[in-house]
Design a protein around this motif. Structure first.
Motif, PDB file in Angstrom:
ATOM      1  N   VAL A   1      11.263  12.086 -27.786  1.00 14.61           N
ATOM      2  CA  VAL A   1      11.647  12.059 -26.370  1.00 14.61           C
ATOM      3  C   VAL A   1      12.896  12.910 -26.162  1.00 14.61           C
ATOM      4  CG1 VAL A   1      12.414  10.642 -24.436  1.00 14.61           C
ATOM      5  CG2 VAL A   1      10.626   9.801 -25.958  1.00 14.61           C
ATOM      6  N   ARG A   2      12.732  14.027 -25.481  1.00 15.36           N
ATOM      7  CA  ARG A   2      13.859  14.906 -25.152  1.00 15.36           C
ATOM      8  C   ARG A   2      14.026  15.077 -23.647  1.00 15.36           C
ATOM      9  NH1 ARG A   2      12.326  19.702 -29.517  1.00 15.36           N
ATOM     10  NH2 ARG A   2      12.094  18.316 -31.341  1.00 15.36           N
ATOM     11  N   SER A   3      13.312  14.291 -22.898  1.00 19.21           N
ATOM     12  CA  SER A   3      13.406  14.338 -21.440  1.00 19.21           C
ATOM     13  C   SER A   3      13.908  12.992 -20.933  1.00 19.21           C
ATOM     14  CB  SER A   3      12.052  14.665 -20.814  1.00 19.21           C
ATOM     15  OG  SER A   3      11.648  15.978 -21.160  1.00 19.21           O
ATOM     16  N   PRO A   4      14.915  12.991 -20.060  1.00 19.16           N
ATOM     17  CA  PRO A   4      15.501  11.731 -19.590  1.00 19.16           C
ATOM     18  C   PRO A   4      14.792  11.195 -18.359  1.00 19.16           C
ATOM     19  CG  PRO A   4      16.761  13.557 -18.718  1.00 19.16           C
ATOM     20  CD  PRO A   4      15.649  14.160 -19.552  1.00 19.16           C
ATOM     21  N   GLU A   5      15.004   9.928 -18.078  1.00 18.87           N
ATOM     22  CA  GLU A   5      14.537   9.376 -16.808  1.00 18.87           C
ATOM     23  C   GLU A   5      15.127  10.210 -15.683  1.00 18.87           C
ATOM     24  OE1 GLU A   5      14.338   5.098 -14.433  1.00 18.87           O
ATOM     25  OE2 GLU A   5      15.701   5.336 -16.127  1.00 18.87           O
TER      26      GLU A   5
ATOM     27  N   PRO B   1      10.258  26.970 -15.144  1.00 15.05           N
ATOM     28  CA  PRO B   1      11.520  26.220 -15.130  1.00 15.05           C
ATOM     29  C   PRO B   1      12.014  25.939 -16.540  1.00 15.05           C
ATOM     30  CG  PRO B   1       9.675  24.756 -14.701  1.00 15.05           C
ATOM     31  CD  PRO B   1       9.115  26.156 -14.731  1.00 15.05           C
ATOM     32  N   ARG B   2      13.308  25.687 -16.648  1.00 10.86           N
ATOM     33  CA  ARG B   2      13.888  25.312 -17.933  1.00 10.86           C
ATOM     34  C   ARG B   2      13.486  23.882 -18.285  1.00 10.86           C
ATOM     35  NH1 ARG B   2      17.791  24.176 -14.171  1.00 10.86           N
ATOM     36  NH2 ARG B   2      18.929  22.218 -14.461  1.00 10.86           N
ATOM     37  N   LEU B   3      13.724  23.491 -19.527  1.00 11.51           N
ATOM     38  CA  LEU B   3      13.397  22.138 -19.964  1.00 11.51           C
ATOM     39  C   LEU B   3      14.129  21.115 -19.092  1.00 11.51           C
ATOM     40  CD1 LEU B   3      12.017  20.267 -22.046  1.00 11.51           C
ATOM     41  CD2 LEU B   3      14.089  20.480 -23.445  1.00 11.51           C
ATOM     42  N   ASN B   4      13.390  20.115 -18.648  1.00 11.00           N
ATOM     43  CA  ASN B   4      13.888  18.997 -17.841  1.00 11.00           C
ATOM     44  C   ASN B   4      14.247  19.392 -16.413  1.00 11.00           C
ATOM     45  OD1 ASN B   4      13.556  17.263 -20.034  1.00 11.00           O
ATOM     46  ND2 ASN B   4      15.630  17.674 -20.792  1.00 11.00           N
ATOM     47  N   ALA B   5      13.845  20.590 -16.002  1.00 12.09           N
ATOM     48  CA  ALA B   5      13.964  20.960 -14.594  1.00 12.09           C
ATOM     49  C   ALA B   5      12.658  20.609 -13.884  1.00 12.09           C
ATOM     50  CB  ALA B   5      14.263  22.449 -14.452  1.00 12.09           C
ATOM     51  N   TRP B   6      12.765  20.276 -12.608  1.00 11.55           N
ATOM     52  CA  TRP B   6      11.587  19.898 -11.838  1.00 11.55           C
ATOM     53  C   TRP B   6      11.721  20.448 -10.425  1.00 11.55           C
ATOM     54  CZ3 TRP B   6      11.956  16.659  -7.505  1.00 11.55           C
ATOM     55  CH2 TRP B   6      13.196  16.045  -7.319  1.00 11.55           C
ATOM     56  N   GLY B   7      10.599  20.523  -9.745  1.00 14.45           N
ATOM     57  CA  GLY B   7      10.633  21.062  -8.394  1.00 14.45           C
ATOM     58  C   GLY B   7       9.485  20.549  -7.551  1.00 14.45           C
ATOM     59  N   LEU B   8       9.599  20.795  -6.256  1.00 16.85           N
ATOM     60  CA  LEU B   8       8.592  20.409  -5.289  1.00 16.85           C
ATOM     61  C   LEU B   8       7.889  21.651  -4.753  1.00 16.85           C
ATOM     62  CD1 LEU B   8      10.708  17.861  -3.197  1.00 16.85           C
ATOM     63  CD2 LEU B   8       9.060  17.293  -4.983  1.00 16.85           C
ATOM     64  N   LYS B   9       6.615  21.494  -4.429  1.00 12.41           N
ATOM     65  CA  LYS B   9       5.844  22.525  -3.738  1.00 12.41           C
ATOM     66  C   LYS B   9       5.240  21.908  -2.486  1.00 12.41           C
ATOM     67  CE  LYS B   9       4.305  25.212  -7.803  1.00 12.41           C
ATOM     68  NZ  LYS B   9       3.106  25.683  -8.544  1.00 12.41           N
TER      69      LYS B   9
ATOM     70  N   VAL C   1       6.329  19.623 -10.032  1.00 14.88           N
ATOM     71  CA  VAL C   1       6.247  20.197 -11.377  1.00 14.88           C
ATOM     72  C   VAL C   1       7.435  19.713 -12.196  1.00 14.88           C
ATOM     73  CG1 VAL C   1       5.015  22.233 -10.559  1.00 14.88           C
ATOM     74  CG2 VAL C   1       7.494  22.300 -10.744  1.00 14.88           C
ATOM     75  N   PHE C   2       7.241  19.605 -13.535  1.00 16.85           N
ATOM     76  CA  PHE C   2       8.312  19.136 -14.431  1.00 16.85           C
ATOM     77  C   PHE C   2       8.079  19.753 -15.810  1.00 16.85           C
ATOM     78  CE2 PHE C   2      11.531  15.635 -14.716  1.00 16.85           C
ATOM     79  CZ  PHE C   2      11.937  15.873 -16.013  1.00 16.85           C
ATOM     80  N   LYS C   3       9.104  20.406 -16.347  1.00 18.16           N
ATOM     81  CA  LYS C   3       9.059  20.914 -17.717  1.00 18.16           C
ATOM     82  C   LYS C   3       9.618  19.819 -18.622  1.00 18.16           C
ATOM     83  CE  LYS C   3       8.360  24.600 -20.409  1.00 18.16           C
ATOM     84  NZ  LYS C   3       9.128  25.824 -20.072  1.00 18.16           N
ATOM     85  N   PHE C   4       8.757  19.242 -19.482  1.00 13.32           N
ATOM     86  CA  PHE C   4       9.174  18.055 -20.231  1.00 13.32           C
ATOM     87  C   PHE C   4       8.841  18.195 -21.710  1.00 13.32           C
ATOM     88  CE2 PHE C   4       4.726  17.268 -19.830  1.00 13.32           C
ATOM     89  CZ  PHE C   4       4.368  16.355 -20.812  1.00 13.32           C
TER      90      PHE C   4
ATOM     91  N   THR D   1       9.592   8.929 -15.883  1.00 16.39           N
ATOM     92  CA  THR D   1      10.070   8.341 -17.133  1.00 16.39           C
ATOM     93  C   THR D   1       9.202   8.865 -18.262  1.00 16.39           C
ATOM     94  OG1 THR D   1       8.683   6.375 -16.817  1.00 16.39           O
ATOM     95  CG2 THR D   1      10.975   6.244 -16.069  1.00 16.39           C
ATOM     96  N   PHE D   2       9.719   8.735 -19.496  1.00 19.41           N
ATOM     97  CA  PHE D   2       9.054   9.357 -20.639  1.00 19.41           C
ATOM     98  C   PHE D   2       9.052   8.401 -21.823  1.00 19.41           C
ATOM     99  CE2 PHE D   2      10.922  12.494 -17.875  1.00 19.41           C
ATOM    100  CZ  PHE D   2       9.887  13.392 -17.690  1.00 19.41           C
TER     101      PHE D   2
END
Length: 576
Positions: free
Chosen positions: A429-433, A463-471, A491-494, A574-575
């Motif tokens: 797990v490298r992605s945070p809540e 996107p970079r790791l742990n970045a997210w966005g809306l479309k 979207v989420f890079k996890f 969450t992950f």
């Protein structure tokens, strides 16, 4: 007294915080006036405004955040005007007379006629800008206040924090005044210093307006105070928990159990499920496990199989398990939602709905999940926060049952969580809540959020790791984002084995269809329990949805969920 001292020291340390950097030019711009006419009113205005805004934030929730946001807009306009008059005094002369008078009172560093009043107004503006970006100690105070409501204790802590910040700023003002005066004497460059301060003020306003004061500055700061503040909190906790505790030791296990207090009243529960209301008197003679949980919390869901196993295995031996459901999101206050979750999760032990956080406050709890073990005499003997240490918790249960002269099975319970409740692969797990609502959002990569108003967003392709966005067109609210028009995506890079997302249908309750893609493709064998191999699923209720579970090696992926119907409400990732 310990927390008051920690709050004061936390405020003092804000002079080293990156969030204070945009504010310092406003302070130094008044540095060559007498302290009692300029510095003192400025600091007084800042302290009172900061404490007031923080108090509103504590007891007013989302409404106060909006009030504070508008306060920031007003403050930025005021300080921008102050900066312009410092930079180009001639411009102020062309404005209407009232604005000229206000500009002169705010900008003239030696105007004795308006010094105190203008400094007080400037202090109010500074407090409005500075209040939202303080550190962990303030966060603890505000969190406690939000849970317990307004009180003299909360007000005292907020004032202590603000007084500490004012102390450090006062020192900066006194020292800065000497530096400022020396520059003017040696270089005879008062006009250029004035213009430089104007530029610094406008730059500070720009940083605040663009959000870089809490983003870029935090990342590039060479003097972050978070670790210092956190160490103060840890030390204070150690001091406050020390004292004349009584201990009991179990020779076979070597467990040493302090007496941490007594079982408080459970009368604050708003509803009881699976049981009539329970009281400490009714529970005397029993070993009691109090489990704080909430049904959309992934950590609580993964711990639940252990709690259920203990409730079943030791019920005949004198153990009573009480699940205290303390909500995090607004939808978790609804009794029908909780009742459905209890049935879906096959929970048979008593559940107390703690919608008003009364039991949470009585235990002085701060975590989901959190377990407290109470002995047969009504004394709290052990606590465990978060996931893990299950064997130790069960050993304590057995120890307390034996001490109460109850027999216990010869071996520990065997637990295997399934689906969403399976144990996490914490190594990978490298992605945070990650929260989606603007109150706690981080890692947002679709530009600047527009709070509480529809906006069309676009997300980066890489996107970079742990970045997210809306479309698509979304309205981002305090604790969630709502899709206004379909289709729309998140979207989420996890990097984790599991990806979960807390979702709910629209206000009308109509189901919302969605489609999941992993690296642009259907998930296949990597689909979660709430999607099929093609990535299709439906949001039918307000709960946590498991969307991805990677088989085999865990890798970094780009996740996208596209909603085919409007109205969906997205809360947090969450992950596991």
């Amino acid at each position: 007294m310990v927390l008051l001292a920690v709050a004061y020291l936390g405020g003092v340390l804000t002079i080293l915080s990156p969030c204070i950097l945009p504010v310092l030019p406003f302070v130094f711009a008044r540095s060559d006036q007498p302290f009692h006419k300029s510095g003192l009113p400025l600091l007084l205005g800042m302290v009172l405004t900061f404490a007031g805004v923080a108090t509103l934030a504590a007891v007013g929730g989302g409404w106060a955040v909006q009030a504070n946001q508008w306060g920031r807009y007003v403050a930025m306009a005021l300080l921008a005007f102050f900066g312009v008059t410092l930079l180009v005094p001639q411009l102020a002369d062309r404005l209407s007379q009232p604005l000229v008078a206000l500009g002169n009172r705010l900008s003239q560093t030696a105007d004795s006629r308006g010094g105190g009043g203008s400094s007080f107004v400037l202090g109010i503006a500074t407090g409005l800008l500075w209040a939202p970006c303080a550190g962990p100690i303030l966060g603890l105070i505000l969190a406690g206040a939000a849970l317990s409501g307004a009180s003299l204790r909360t007000a005292a802590l907020l004032l202590a924090y603000a007084a500490g910040a004012a102390t450090s700023l006062a020192l900066a003002l006194l020292v800065g005044g000497r530096v400022f005066a020396a520059l003017k004497r040696s270089l005879n460059a008062g006009v250029w210093i004035r213009r430089g301060l104007g530029i610094a003020v406008l730059a500070g306003v720009a940083l605040i307006a663009t959000g870089l004061d809490t983003g870029l500055l935090t990342r590039v700061s060479l003097a972050s105070t978070n670790s210092l503040e956190q160490s103060l909190l840890d030390r204070a906790k150690a001091v406050s928990s020390s004292g004349t505790a009584k201990y009991a030791i179990d020779p076979p296990t070597g467990l040493r159990l302090p007496v941490e207090g007594t079982l408080p009243s459970l009368s604050g529960a708003t509803h009881w499920l699976n049981s009539p209301p329970l009281t400490p008197a009714k529970l005397r003679g029993k070993v009691v496990l109090i489990d704080f949980w909430t049904y959309s919390c992934i950590n609580c869901l993964r711990a639940l199989p252990y709690v259920q196993a203990w409730a079943s295995r030791y019920a005949d031996d004198g153990l009573v398990v009480i699940g205290v459901h303390t909500p995090e999101f607004a939808f978790e206050h609804k009794i029908d939602n909780v009742r459905q979750a209890v049935q879906r999760l096959h929970i048979t032990f008593p559940v107390a709905m703690d919608n008003n956080y009364a039991i949470w406050r009585a235990f002085d709890n701060h975590y989901w999940p959190a377990d407290y073990l109470v002995d047969a005499q009504g004394r709290i003997r052990y606590h465990a926060f978060g996931e893990g240490d299950y064997d130790k918790t069960e050993q304590v249960i057995r120890m307390l049952l034996k001490a109460a002269h109850h027999g216990v099975p010869t071996s520990l319970a065997t637990v295997h969580g399934k689906g969403v409740q399976a144990a996490a692969d914490f190594v990978e797990v490298r992605s945070p809540e990650t929260y989606i609502g603007y109150l706690k959002a981080r890692g947002f990569a679709s530009g600047r959020m527009r709070p509480d108003a529809p906006r069309k967003y676009s997300a980066p392709d890489h996107p970079r790791l742990n970045a997210w966005g809306l479309k698509g067109t979304w309205t981002v609210q305090g604790e969630k984002a709502v899709l206004d028009k379909a289709p729309g995506s998140i979207v989420f890079k996890f990097h984790a084995r599991d990806l979960n997302l807390v979702l709910g249908p629209g206000e009308d309750g109509k189901p919302v269809r969605f489609r999941v893609r992993v690296d642009g493709k259907a998930p296949g064998d990597a689909h979660g329990v709430d999607t099929d191999a093609a990535g299709n699923g439906v949001v039918t209720g307000e709960r946590l949805y498991q969307l991805v579970r990677q088989p085999g090696d865990v890798r970094t992926h780009l996740f996208e969920i596209e909603f085919l119907d409007p109205g969906v409400q997205a809360y947090s990732f969450t992950f596991g």
